[in-house]
Design a protein around this motif. Structure first.
Motif, short mmCIF file in Angstrom:
data_model
loop_
_atom_site.label_atom_id
_atom_site.label_comp_id
_atom_site.label_asym_id
_atom_site.label_seq_id
_atom_site.Cartn_x
_atom_site.Cartn_y
_atom_site.Cartn_z
N ASP A 253 0.72 -1.25 -0.38
CA ASP A 253 -0.28 0.25 -0.24
C ASP A 253 1.44 1.49 0.04
O ASP A 253 1.76 1.24 1.08
CB ASP A 253 -0.60 0.04 1.01
CG ASP A 253 -1.83 1.38 1.03
OD1 ASP A 253 -1.46 1.93 2.01
OD2 ASP A 253 -2.35 1.32 0.62
N PRO A 254 1.01 2.13 -1.23
CA PRO A 254 1.61 3.13 -1.25
C PRO A 254 1.75 4.20 0.24
O PRO A 254 2.71 4.89 0.95
CB PRO A 254 1.08 4.00 -2.53
CG PRO A 254 0.46 3.16 -3.30
CD PRO A 254 -0.49 2.27 -2.01
N ALA A 255 0.16 4.20 0.82
CA ALA A 255 0.50 5.14 1.98
C ALA A 255 0.73 4.36 3.13
O ALA A 255 1.66 5.11 3.72
CB ALA A 255 -0.83 5.47 2.30
N GLN A 256 1.12 3.53 2.61
CA GLN A 256 0.76 2.05 4.51
C GLN A 256 3.27 2.86 3.95
O GLN A 256 4.08 2.69 4.68
CB GLN A 256 1.23 1.33 4.29
CG GLN A 256 -0.50 1.15 5.01
CD GLN A 256 -0.98 0.18 5.63
OE1 GLN A 256 -0.31 -1.45 6.21
NE2 GLN A 256 -2.35 -0.54 5.11
N TYR A 257 3.36 2.49 3.37
CA TYR A 257 4.34 2.18 2.77
C TYR A 257 5.58 3.71 3.24
O TYR A 257 6.83 3.88 3.69
CB TYR A 257 4.89 2.03 1.36
CG TYR A 257 6.21 1.58 0.66
CD1 TYR A 257 7.45 0.96 1.63
CD2 TYR A 257 7.41 2.70 0.23
CE1 TYR A 257 8.75 0.51 1.74
CE2 TYR A 257 8.50 2.41 -0.30
CZ TYR A 257 9.30 1.59 0.48
OH TYR A 257 10.83 1.11 0.38
N GLU A 258 5.07 4.97 2.51
CA GLU A 258 5.15 6.26 2.97
C GLU A 258 5.32 6.39 4.42
O GLU A 258 6.79 7.34 5.07
CB GLU A 258 4.76 7.41 2.33
CG GLU A 258 4.96 8.98 1.52
CD GLU A 258 6.14 8.76 1.47
OE1 GLU A 258 7.21 9.81 1.93
OE2 GLU A 258 7.03 8.11 0.72
N ALA A 259 4.67 5.98 4.59
CA ALA A 259 4.18 6.20 6.64
C ALA A 259 5.64 5.54 6.92
O ALA A 259 6.50 5.45 8.04
CB ALA A 259 3.09 6.14 6.92
N PHE A 260 5.76 4.20 6.59
CA PHE A 260 7.39 3.07 7.23
C PHE A 260 8.31 3.69 6.68
O PHE A 260 9.00 4.50 7.59
CB PHE A 260 6.92 1.64 6.55
CG PHE A 260 8.19 1.20 5.72
CD1 PHE A 260 8.36 0.04 7.81
CD2 PHE A 260 9.29 1.38 5.62
CE1 PHE A 260 9.71 -0.06 7.96
CE2 PHE A 260 10.20 0.42 5.52
CZ PHE A 260 10.24 -0.57 6.89
N ARG A 261 8.24 4.68 5.44
CA ARG A 261 10.27 5.26 4.33
C ARG A 261 10.31 6.53 5.90
O ARG A 261 10.74 6.70 6.05
CB ARG A 261 9.77 5.73 3.27
CG ARG A 261 10.76 6.28 3.23
CD ARG A 261 10.33 6.37 1.57
NE ARG A 261 11.37 7.38 0.71
CZ ARG A 261 11.38 8.15 0.08
NH1 ARG A 261 10.39 9.25 1.21
NH2 ARG A 261 12.48 8.82 0.18
N GLN A 262 8.91 7.50 5.78
CA GLN A 262 9.14 8.42 7.02
C GLN A 262 9.50 8.10 8.13
O GLN A 262 10.50 8.87 9.23
CB GLN A 262 7.80 9.90 6.72
CG GLN A 262 7.78 9.73 5.37
CD GLN A 262 8.45 11.01 5.05
OE1 GLN A 262 9.37 11.52 5.74
NE2 GLN A 262 8.72 11.02 4.35
#
Length: 337
Positions: free
Chosen positions: A119-128
């Motif tokens: 999921d792009p949103a979840q991955y961006e949160a993980f990345r941040q």
């Protein structure tokens, strides 16, 4: 009386090679079944263990292995061996980086589900979260560093996932990108433009050029000879397509002008460093990618490192020895206008 091992049975095997049970593969016996990672075997196979594992753990030639089980049907044992070889459970060549590092994930635990990385949103949160990490072990003493200015070839660096497709890469640009890895010989000194463990330079460079994408170059697979600073044709019939890449990298490959493959040659450094030679080769490869990045920015070219690919689909074209293994690949092209 030992079972007869026929030529027909031996056809898929390298008879003169010792095969080893891959150190990255786990197995267990459950009732009448042998479970090897995600594979399950029963019947004749279950009676071969644990002796089969002990023999292959030390290394053994396949005819000798089959002959060690006179009580079993040799055709069934041969079929089992074929399956293990096809699934890289029995190996006679170097493990790939993926095979080496796969077991490491069993040694750590985390709370992230697979959905986190889909999921792009979840991955961006993980990345941040990961890019904002700090270490709790430090003290309260902070030492601010002086601000420094860096040239644009460093500050403009980025990963390019799309390239200029309407223009050919000029031959002088292509030459500069590849020849930065050349060897220099001056009197008794041999040197390169980058560092390596022991000064041995175990990375063999292969270049795949697409049709009509590089000026003055025919399509095909080449080996770069750093001693003479020349490209030597390996295969002019080799056609590598996006099928050699996984879904997230297919478009990158389709857009690039050429591909660079960093092949580790264990015969160069393992005699000195043993298995650590493989580890050092990973460091060497990182240094080479950084050097290529620097030169690419000088010429407004772009590169994209590919973390993983289905190299087995195209490996036959490279004509590698058992001591050679792909350690990294890079897609290259002009930066889009």
């Amino acid at each position: 009386m030992q079972p007869q091992v026929t030529k027909k049975m031996m056809k898929p095997f390298h008879e003169d090679c010792e095969y080893f049970w891959s150190p990255s593969v786990r197995w267990e016996q459950q009732d009448d079944e042998i479970r090897i990672e995600l594979l399950s075997y029963s019947g004749t196979v279950s009676g071969l263990f644990p002796t089969f594992y002990y023999l292959t753990q030390k290394g053994i030639k396949i005819p000798d292995l089959i002959s060690r089980f006179p009580q079993a049907n040799p055709d069934q044992v041969a079929d089992f061996v074929r399956d293990l070889i096809a699934n890289r459970i029995l190996v006679h060549t170097l493990l790939t980086p993926q095979e080496i590092y796969f077991p490491q994930e069993h040694l750590i635990s985390h709370s992230y589900s697979s959905e986190t990385f889909l999921d792009p949103a979840q991955y961006e949160a993980f990345r941040q979260e990961k890019l904002s990490r700090s270490l709790p072990q430090t003290t309260q003493t902070n030492v601010p560093l002086a601000e420094s200015e860096f040239p644009e070839v460093i500050t403009a660096r980025r990963t390019w996932r799309q390239f200029e497709e309407k223009k050919k890469v000029p031959f002088d640009v292509f030459s500069s990108l590849i020849s930065v890895f050349k060897q220099y010989r001056r009197e008794d000194e041999i040197r390169y433009n980058y560092a390596t463990a022991g000064g041995l330079y175990p990375i063999d460079l292969y270049v795949y050029i697409k049709d009509h994408r590089v000026e003055n170059m025919k399509a095909g697979l080449y080996y770069y000879n750093p001693i003479e600073n020349v490209l030597q044709m390996v295969s002019n019939t080799c056609v590598i397509t996006e099928d050699a890449h996984y879904s997230m990298n297919k478009e990158i490959f389709q857009s690039s002008a050429f591909s660079i493959y960093l092949i580790y040659n264990a015969d160069v450094t393992m005699p000195k460093y043993g298995g650590l030679g493989y580890f050092y080769a990973g460091i060497d490869s990182g240094i080479m990618v950084q050097l290529l990045t620097h030169v690419a920015e000088m010429h407004k070219a772009g590169i994209c490192s590919i973390g993983d690919m289905n190299f087995r689909r195209i490996q036959k074209y490279f004509k590698l020895s058992p001591q050679q293994v792909l350690i990294h690949s890079i897609e290259v092209g002009l930066q889009p206008q």
